[in-house]
Every structure is written in C-alpha cells, then in structure tokens.
Design a protein around this motif. Structure first.
Motif, PDB file in Angstrom:
ATOM      1  N   TYR A  23       0.897  -1.204   0.020  1.00 49.75           N
ATOM      2  CA  TYR A  23       0.002   0.056  -0.007  1.00 49.75           C
ATOM      3  C   TYR A  23       0.880   1.387   0.018  1.00 49.75           C
ATOM      4  O   TYR A  23       0.328   2.304  -0.379  1.00 49.75           O
ATOM      5  CB  TYR A  23      -1.003  -0.005   1.199  1.00 49.75           C
ATOM      6  CG  TYR A  23      -2.068   1.054   0.996  1.00 49.75           C
ATOM      7  CD1 TYR A  23      -2.999   1.082  -0.001  1.00 49.75           C
ATOM      8  CD2 TYR A  23      -1.920   2.127   1.919  1.00 49.75           C
ATOM      9  CE1 TYR A  23      -3.922   1.954  -0.168  1.00 49.75           C
ATOM     10  CE2 TYR A  23      -2.753   3.128   1.716  1.00 49.75           C
ATOM     11  CZ  TYR A  23      -3.678   3.225   0.484  1.00 49.75           C
ATOM     12  OH  TYR A  23      -4.856   4.233   0.114  1.00 49.75           O
ATOM     13  N   GLN A  24       1.867   1.226   0.390  1.00 47.64           N
ATOM     14  CA  GLN A  24       2.892   2.287   0.486  1.00 47.64           C
ATOM     15  C   GLN A  24       3.497   2.689  -0.749  1.00 47.64           C
ATOM     16  O   GLN A  24       4.223   3.840  -0.810  1.00 47.64           O
ATOM     17  CB  GLN A  24       3.997   2.300   1.673  1.00 47.64           C
ATOM     18  CG  GLN A  24       3.409   1.837   2.917  1.00 47.64           C
ATOM     19  CD  GLN A  24       4.655   1.841   3.943  1.00 47.64           C
ATOM     20  OE1 GLN A  24       5.037   0.639   4.183  1.00 47.64           O
ATOM     21  NE2 GLN A  24       4.926   2.733   4.663  1.00 47.64           N
ATOM     22  N   ILE A  25       3.739   1.649  -1.827  1.00 46.76           N
ATOM     23  CA  ILE A  25       4.443   2.166  -3.062  1.00 46.76           C
ATOM     24  C   ILE A  25       3.333   1.983  -4.248  1.00 46.76           C
ATOM     25  O   ILE A  25       3.553   2.584  -5.141  1.00 46.76           O
ATOM     26  CB  ILE A  25       5.636   1.350  -3.322  1.00 46.76           C
ATOM     27  CG1 ILE A  25       5.522  -0.067  -3.396  1.00 46.76           C
ATOM     28  CG2 ILE A  25       6.524   1.837  -1.906  1.00 46.76           C
ATOM     29  CD1 ILE A  25       6.371  -0.943  -4.188  1.00 46.76           C
ATOM     30  N   PHE A 440       4.669   6.251   0.863  1.00 46.98           N
ATOM     31  CA  PHE A 440       3.153   6.626   1.610  1.00 46.98           C
ATOM     32  C   PHE A 440       3.509   6.283   3.127  1.00 46.98           C
ATOM     33  O   PHE A 440       3.511   5.056   3.625  1.00 46.98           O
ATOM     34  CB  PHE A 440       2.108   5.817   1.004  1.00 46.98           C
ATOM     35  CG  PHE A 440       0.771   6.074   2.160  1.00 46.98           C
ATOM     36  CD1 PHE A 440       0.302   7.620   2.052  1.00 46.98           C
ATOM     37  CD2 PHE A 440       0.362   5.299   2.849  1.00 46.98           C
ATOM     38  CE1 PHE A 440      -1.044   7.712   2.645  1.00 46.98           C
ATOM     39  CE2 PHE A 440      -0.815   5.543   3.716  1.00 46.98           C
ATOM     40  CZ  PHE A 440      -1.395   6.698   3.573  1.00 46.98           C
ATOM     41  N   GLU A 441       3.890   7.154   4.066  1.00 47.51           N
ATOM     42  CA  GLU A 441       4.242   6.667   5.468  1.00 47.51           C
ATOM     43  C   GLU A 441       3.087   6.837   6.312  1.00 47.51           C
ATOM     44  O   GLU A 441       2.894   7.550   7.340  1.00 47.51           O
ATOM     45  CB  GLU A 441       5.227   7.713   5.863  1.00 47.51           C
ATOM     46  CG  GLU A 441       5.887   7.721   7.389  1.00 47.51           C
ATOM     47  CD  GLU A 441       6.341   6.239   7.864  1.00 47.51           C
ATOM     48  OE1 GLU A 441       6.458   5.418   6.888  1.00 47.51           O
ATOM     49  OE2 GLU A 441       6.571   6.068   8.869  1.00 47.51           O
ATOM     50  N   TRP A 442       1.949   5.969   5.964  1.00 41.46           N
ATOM     51  CA  TRP A 442       0.517   5.815   6.757  1.00 41.46           C
ATOM     52  C   TRP A 442       0.197   7.108   7.076  1.00 41.46           C
ATOM     53  O   TRP A 442      -0.048   8.233   6.351  1.00 41.46           O
ATOM     54  CB  TRP A 442       1.034   4.819   7.890  1.00 41.46           C
ATOM     55  CG  TRP A 442       1.859   3.517   7.547  1.00 41.46           C
ATOM     56  CD1 TRP A 442       3.063   3.316   7.588  1.00 41.46           C
ATOM     57  CD2 TRP A 442       1.211   2.659   6.395  1.00 41.46           C
ATOM     58  NE1 TRP A 442       3.349   1.982   6.854  1.00 41.46           N
ATOM     59  CE2 TRP A 442       2.228   1.484   6.263  1.00 41.46           C
ATOM     60  CE3 TRP A 442      -0.149   2.279   5.962  1.00 41.46           C
ATOM     61  CZ2 TRP A 442       1.899   0.506   5.482  1.00 41.46           C
ATOM     62  CZ3 TRP A 442      -0.471   1.239   5.090  1.00 41.46           C
ATOM     63  CH2 TRP A 442       0.802   0.205   5.204  1.00 41.46           C
ATOM     64  N   ALA A 443       0.019   7.273   8.509  1.00 45.26           N
ATOM     65  CA  ALA A 443      -0.817   8.224   8.998  1.00 45.26           C
ATOM     66  C   ALA A 443       0.014   9.682   8.984  1.00 45.26           C
ATOM     67  O   ALA A 443      -0.529  10.810   8.896  1.00 45.26           O
ATOM     68  CB  ALA A 443      -1.082   8.278  10.642  1.00 45.26           C
TER      69      ALA A 443
HETATM   70  C1  GBH Z   1       7.387   0.235  10.217  1.00 47.35           C
HETATM   71  O1  GBH Z   1       6.586   0.682  11.235  1.00 47.35           O
HETATM   72  C2  GBH Z   1       6.724  -0.321   9.236  1.00 47.35           C
HETATM   73  O2  GBH Z   1       6.599  -1.776   8.862  1.00 47.35           O
HETATM   74  C3  GBH Z   1       6.600   0.624   7.919  1.00 47.35           C
HETATM   75  O3  GBH Z   1       5.474   0.229   6.966  1.00 47.35           O
HETATM   76  C4  GBH Z   1       6.940   1.936   7.996  1.00 47.35           C
HETATM   77  O4  GBH Z   1       6.883   2.702   6.960  1.00 47.35           O
HETATM   78  C5  GBH Z   1       8.169   2.207   8.816  1.00 47.35           C
HETATM   79  O5  GBH Z   1       8.120   1.392  10.044  1.00 47.35           O
HETATM   80  C6  GBH Z   1       8.375   3.537   9.223  1.00 47.35           C
HETATM   81  O6  GBH Z   1       7.359   4.118  10.191  1.00 47.35           O
HETATM   82  O7  GBH Z   1       7.044   3.028  21.704  1.00 47.35           O
HETATM   83  O8  GBH Z   1       5.215   1.679  22.064  1.00 47.35           O
HETATM   84  O9  GBH Z   1       4.992   3.816  20.975  1.00 47.35           O
HETATM   85  C7  GBH Z   1       7.266   1.129  12.530  1.00 47.35           C
HETATM   86  C8  GBH Z   1       6.417   1.610  13.341  1.00 47.35           C
HETATM   87  C9  GBH Z   1       6.676   3.057  14.992  1.00 47.35           C
HETATM   88  C10 GBH Z   1       6.329   0.811  15.362  1.00 47.35           C
HETATM   89  C11 GBH Z   1       6.421   3.626  16.274  1.00 47.35           C
HETATM   90  C12 GBH Z   1       6.189   1.052  16.783  1.00 47.35           C
HETATM   91  C13 GBH Z   1       5.990   3.062  18.564  1.00 47.35           C
HETATM   92  C14 GBH Z   1       5.885   2.002  19.520  1.00 47.35           C
HETATM   93  N1  GBH Z   1       6.429   1.816  14.333  1.00 47.35           N
HETATM   94  N2  GBH Z   1       6.292   2.601  17.302  1.00 47.35           N
HETATM   95  S1  GBH Z   1       5.616   2.821  21.203  1.00 47.35           S
END
Ligand code: GBH
Length: 482
Positions: A23-25, A440-443
C-alpha cells in the motif's frame, strides 16, 4: 559491551537489500480488478492522514516494476523485501470469493523479473492492508474463526503461485501495529479505539489483545500449511515483529529496570513468547487478566515453533520510566512511560522527522543480544531498519539528495549489527533497509520520507537515488567477509 568496534565483520553469505510494502508504494488501487483494503477506506476519513493523503498513486510501483528492479540493481542490492496486496489477489478477500488472475499474474511476473535480475525476493503476505470487505463482512481481524480460514486460504493461493520461486516468506508485518494502532490508539486502519473523539466504535481495553491473538493463530495456521505442502527443500517462513530498545530512565531504580524489561515483553514478548516459549509473558497475564485470550491446546500447537527465522523491524530506542499506581484499562505498554530523555535530561539520540524515532545504534546491538538470549539463538533477519530526517521534505533537491544523516544512521546500525554478530554470538543473517524509496508513510502521509531514493511526487513519481543509497553498498562491502 559499550562502544562500537571497527573490526567486526558479517558472514560471507549475509544477505542485504531494501524493503517496501504494497500500500505504501503501488498505487493503481482500482486497476486490474483490485478490491479496496481497509487502508483505502481509512484514508478517506477526513483528519486521519497528514495532508489528506492516500495511497491512490503513491510511488506508482504497480506500473514501474522494471524501474524499481533497475533501481535495486543500481544500488547493488542482493535482496528485495516487498509485500503482496491481498485485495489484488482476492478482491473481496474470502475463501469462497473469486480469485483475480490478473492480480496474481502481476506478482508472478514481478518475481520472475527479480529472479532474472539476480535479486532474491523476500515476500510479506500481509503488511496491514486487509481486504475491506472482510472488515465489513465479519469484523476482520477481530473474528478468529473466519479470519484464520480466509488468511490461510489467501496464503495457499500465493504459495501455490510462487513457492517454487520465493524461498523466504513473512506472514505478518508487525502484528503489534495492526493490533495496538488499529484497535487501541486508532491511529491506523481500521481506526477503532475507546477514544470517542476519534471513533464511534472500539474498545481499546480488549480488542487489541484479541486481534494480536488472532494474528498469531493465523500465522501459525499458514506456517503449518506452508511446511506441509509447499516448503520444498530450502523454503523458510517467519513473522516480522517491531520492537525498539528499552533503556531505564533511571538505571539505579529497580522499578525502571523492571519496567524496561516489561516494555520489551509487552511489545515483542507478546508475539515472540508464544512462538518460542508456548505462552504469553507473565507480566502481561498479570496486568491484563482475562482480557488476554487464553491459549487452547490446538491454537498454541500451531503457534509454538512456527518461526524458521525471526523477522526483526527495528528503528530506535526509548527511555522507560515505571508508572506507579494501577494500570489504565487501555494501557498497552506495561504501565510505564516511554520517554526520549533520561533522568539526567540526555536524549537517547538526535531528532528526526518522526516524533517516535531517535537513533541509538547501541540499542540495536543490545536488542539483538536480548532476542538471541531470550529465544535461544534464533536465526534473525532484520527485515526493516532506517530513518527519516528532520525537515527533509522542505529541503531543496540538491541538499535533500545529500542525506548524510541517513548514511551515518546506517553506518552506526550496521556496525552495531556486526558487533552483535561477531562479539555477542547473535545469528543475524540478513538486513533490509527501510526503504528503497520515499513512500506513503501511513498516518504521516508523504511529508515524512524514509527512502534511500527520492520520489518526486509532483513530477510523475520520478526516482532519484539519494547519497545513502550509494553508501549503503559500500558499508556492506566493508562488513561482509569476502
Ligand atoms: C514500520 O513501522 C513499518 O513496517 C513501515 O511500514 C513504516 O513505513 C516504517 O516502519 C516507518 O515508520 O514506543 O510503543 O509507542 C514502524 C512503526 C513506529 C512501530 C512507532 C511502533 C512506536 C511504539 N513503529 N512505534 S511505542
């Protein structure tokens, strides 16, 4: 075990490359029969995604597979981890729903082309993009009976098509994120939470634990099918878990030391303990009581021993401070604070564009060792590691392409991994940088860039490698034994 040495090396057959997710690409969300996923639906809700962004076009990779493979070659990558969009293969998602031959063909062609280019594919079956219909039909990940059967069926269809060619399979990416961010915080699709300002539905005190449990059972069930029917001589399968290192806020306070361990148990042990030890961590059972589902004999027999390798996504470290008093019913962390500064006010690492991410290479080494010791020295594949850069999106192109901060991040993290391998007895065998390109970095939408390649979203998704894409090859050249 303190500093990072310069003499450690990685084994000669060490595999490195880049990672992405469908979904990101991909974009092309309505093309060739693809059905919507929960992320298509979530992106349409105003206020959920920065800048109102969606994955409708993203990097347009669905139309640019040749370009992406050329990019991988140019960067010297040996491997590529990508994910398959379930709703391209089975647009409605379910085991009795039609299979979309065009969707399947797309990935068969892509894998053939990767192999022809000498690049080893690592395939993720599920990187959060559940077919939307399954969410609407029966509550998606909340419904164990239906979801497990539908996931196994989808996995079977994909194995059937690709198992002869793909030797490294990942069932789920970061089930913690699907569970906690999707059903407790509500920041990710489907956005359920107890917080009624964010969603009219959801119970964050219960649903996330049910979803985590169901994902584990679905993982175990798909692994069983793979091992019994598709593995062949050299195929392997595992799950990928996120997990950042936890350092005590005050190392002289036993409560903070314990809380740091508990943080790792609540994020990593939640999934890895059932797989490697056949049970949930005691700290979770104690805090959550009957909100944590119980293992039946049948389910745990699917889950226990279901990893051929441990898939590790890792980005950063945090300081952990124990909370006093009874845990909040919606707490998922283990009754503790996750901080970026310790008692002395020191930051765990420099700032990036992602509020949660401050790099700490030594934390990577420590977590590799922790995993290795807790789970009896599994083979570890680092399936994601990388960073965003503070303000990167606002830089003029020329400066943006000179991403020294990202290169230094990789240098530090690969050195730490080599130390873990050479000095701590950690069996780490692969590393995929996140990400091959900005996406696409999700939110966070498109404002946050994680790519080693710049994607020009305003000009036909043109790709231009940043300096880090070139440096990463040099770094692995230096560390992998000849
Ligand atoms: C990954 O998620 C994803 O797999 C990827 O799709 C995404 O683009 C990439 O990293 C970059 O964000 O300390 O308990 O609050 C990682 C996402 C980010 C996982 C924040 C948990 C916080 C946990 N994460 N994180 S906490």
């Amino acid at each position: 075990m303190g500093s990072i040495t310069t003499t450690s090396t990685l084994p000669p057959d060490f595999l490195w490359g880049f990672a992405t997710a469908s979904y990101q690409i991909e974009g092309a969300v309505t093309e060739d029969g693809r059905g919507p996923s929960i992320w298509d639906t979530f992106c349409k809700i105003p206020g959920k995604i920065a800048g109102g962004a969606t994955g409708d076009v993203a990097c347009d990779s669905y139309h640019r597979t040749a370009e992406d493979i050329a990019l991988l070659k140019e960067c010297g990558a040996q491997a590529y981890r990508f994910s398959i969009s379930w709703s391209r293969i089975i647009p409605l998602g379910g085991r009795n729903d039609p299979i979309n031959a065009d969707g399947l063909q797309h990935y068969i062609r892509f894998v053939n082309d990767l192999l022809a280019a000498g690049i080893t594919p690592l395939v993720t079956l599920f990187h959060w993009d559940l077919p939307d219909e399954l969410d609407k039909r029966y509550g998606g990940l909340l419904n164990k009976e239906e979801f497990v059967k539908d996931f196994v069926h989808y996995a079977q269809v994909v194995f059937e098509a690709l198992a002869g060619k793909v030797k490294h399979w990942i069932t789920f990416n970061e089930p913690w994120c699907s569970s906690v961010l999707g059903y407790n915080v509500g920041q990710f699709a489907p956005g359920r939470t107890s917080d009624r300002t964010k969603s009219p539905v959801g119970d964050g005190s219960r649903e996330c634990w049910v979803v985590g449990h169901n994902l584990l059972v679905a993982h175990g069930a798909a692994v069983r099918v793979y091992r019994e029917e598709f593995r062949g001589v050299d195929g392997e399968i595992g799950i990928t878990l996120n997990g950042d290192w936890a350092e005590p806020w005050d190392p002289s306070n036993p409560a903070d030391v314990e809380a740091s361990e508990r943080k790792l148990e609540f994020t990593i042990g939640w999934f890895a303990d059932p797989i490697y030890k056949g049970k949930y961590p005691d700290s979770m059972i104690q805090q959550l009581g009957d909100r944590l589902p119980q293992w039946t004999e049948e389910d745990i027999s699917l889950v226990r021993g279901s990893n051929d390798f441990y898939g590790m996504n890792h980005y950063c470290a945090n300081y952990i401070k124990a909370k006093t008093g009874a845990p909040d019913p919606d707490d998922t962390a283990g009754n503790l604070e996750i901080l970026q500064q310790n008692k002395n006010g020191e930051f765990v690492g420099p700032e990036t564009q992602s509020t949660w991410l401050r790099p700490s290479p030594i934390g990577f080494r420590k977590l590799l060792k922790w995993l290795s010791e807790r789970y009896e020295h599994p083979k570890i594949y680092v399936t994601e590691n990388g960073t965003s850069l503070k303000g990167e999106n606002d830089l003029p192109l020329e400066e943006l392409l000179q991403d020294d901060f990202r290169t230094e991040y990789f240098r530090g993290y690969v050195a730490a991994m080599a130390d873990a391998s050479a000095l701590d007895g950690v069996n780490v065998r692969a590393y995929m940088a996140w990400s091959l390109m900005d996406n696409f970095e999700w939110a966070d939408g498109y404002e946050t860039r994680f790519g080693c390649t710049y994607v020009d979203y305003e000009n036909g998704q043109k790709r231009i490698p940043k300096d880090s894409a070139k440096q990463l090859r040099q770094i692995f050249d230096q560390y992998i034994q000849k």
